[in-house]
Design a protein around this motif. Sequence first.
Motif, short mmCIF file in Angstrom:
data_model
loop_
_atom_site.label_atom_id
_atom_site.label_comp_id
_atom_site.label_asym_id
_atom_site.label_seq_id
_atom_site.Cartn_x
_atom_site.Cartn_y
_atom_site.Cartn_z
N PRO A 1 0.79 -1.24 0.00
CA PRO A 1 0.00 0.00 0.00
C PRO A 1 0.82 1.28 0.00
O PRO A 1 0.32 2.33 -0.40
N GLY A 2 2.07 1.23 0.44
CA GLY A 2 2.87 2.46 0.49
C GLY A 2 3.62 2.79 -0.77
O GLY A 2 4.35 3.78 -0.83
N SER A 3 3.43 1.99 -1.82
CA SER A 3 4.25 2.18 -3.03
C SER A 3 3.99 3.52 -3.71
O SER A 3 4.88 4.06 -4.37
N TRP A 4 2.79 4.06 -3.56
CA TRP A 4 2.43 5.27 -4.29
C TRP A 4 3.35 6.45 -3.92
O TRP A 4 3.61 7.32 -4.74
N ARG A 5 3.89 6.45 -2.70
CA ARG A 5 4.72 7.57 -2.27
C ARG A 5 6.19 7.17 -2.10
O ARG A 5 7.00 7.93 -1.57
N ARG A 6 6.55 5.98 -2.55
CA ARG A 6 7.90 5.47 -2.28
C ARG A 6 8.99 6.28 -2.97
O ARG A 6 10.04 6.55 -2.38
N GLU A 7 8.78 6.66 -4.22
CA GLU A 7 9.80 7.47 -4.90
C GLU A 7 10.00 8.80 -4.18
O GLU A 7 11.13 9.27 -4.04
N TYR A 8 8.93 9.41 -3.73
CA TYR A 8 9.02 10.65 -2.94
C TYR A 8 9.89 10.41 -1.70
O TYR A 8 10.81 11.18 -1.40
#
Length: 343
Positions: free
Chosen positions: A72-79
């Motif tokens: 679930p946390g992948s959406w903000r991982r690059e950030y």
Amino acid sequence: MSEIKAETLTQVLSQMLGTKIISADIRTKPLHGGTVGNVRLVTGIAKTTDGGEITYKIVLKTQKKWERYSDPGSWRREYDFYKSSFGALFTESFRWPECYHVEMNEEENETQIWMEYIEGISGVDLTGGMYERAAEELGRFQGKLYAEQPAFLQNMTNLSEVGYMKNFYLHYRSWNRVYDYIRSDDCDIPKHLCKMLIDVDESAEEIFNRIEKLPIVLCHRDFWVTNIIYTDGNIILIDWDTTGWGYLGEDMASLIADDADIEHMVEYYHRCIPAYYKGFSEFADISHITDNCIYEMILLLFGYRLVEGYMDAGAGDKLQETDDERTLHLRTLQKIFEMRNEQ
């Protein structure tokens, strides 16, 4: 789509160009990639304080919150990565695009990443030598991290988990649509290919026992040709949102089988794995590993995905496109079968 603020753009361009920018015009166009994000190339002419004009190119990646299965946390991982010290771990020969600015809109659950635009060779244009170079450079990068164990990386909380591949496979295997299809009389996938997949299901526990003896490394987990850019002999890798802990070789499965160069798939299987191990071995002794399990990883990660693609293509309206897509999935499965015969 988030609007580009003039104030933000001048701040970003001042950082990128190394001189004070007072204004800039804006043109945008979508870029390929960023499957679940919005990726745009932003171009124009920037004006400096002394009246000069500089042509610029920069990439803006906007990502809204969404939940990837079991991650679930992948959406903000690059950030999170770009806000961390992770960039210091790269070398000139293997790195990600330089980042000039990141923002998080907490109310909208949206990130913005302003990054370097890379011109180079990618996707279907990569040659065998470039595949091999990418494999070796990734192995070198993973080996260095494995040997050095950077403390901040060990403490990062937003990384995908070691068991991601296993969960992914078990999720697909529990889906009756694909599981039952390859076992049914109605299935028109050649029987030897169905048996290859069924054999994996029956041996899954033993396969994972072997995989789980491999070193745990930092995996990109989306290491396929569209995310690899070859430029001036160096490898630039984009889209780090699925990154996390996994097993040595997981990324090779993606390089070889994800939207593969089918004609050269078996060749690249034989070329890339030794190159990958060579790079990793510069930092860690893995001479004791005689079973790399990469063939099995390919089947675990892509076997049922290819069946799903074959079935979905069969539901298409355009007969020629449907036949072409179905043939593509079957040919990929056949090449994987041929790999087994050459092990």
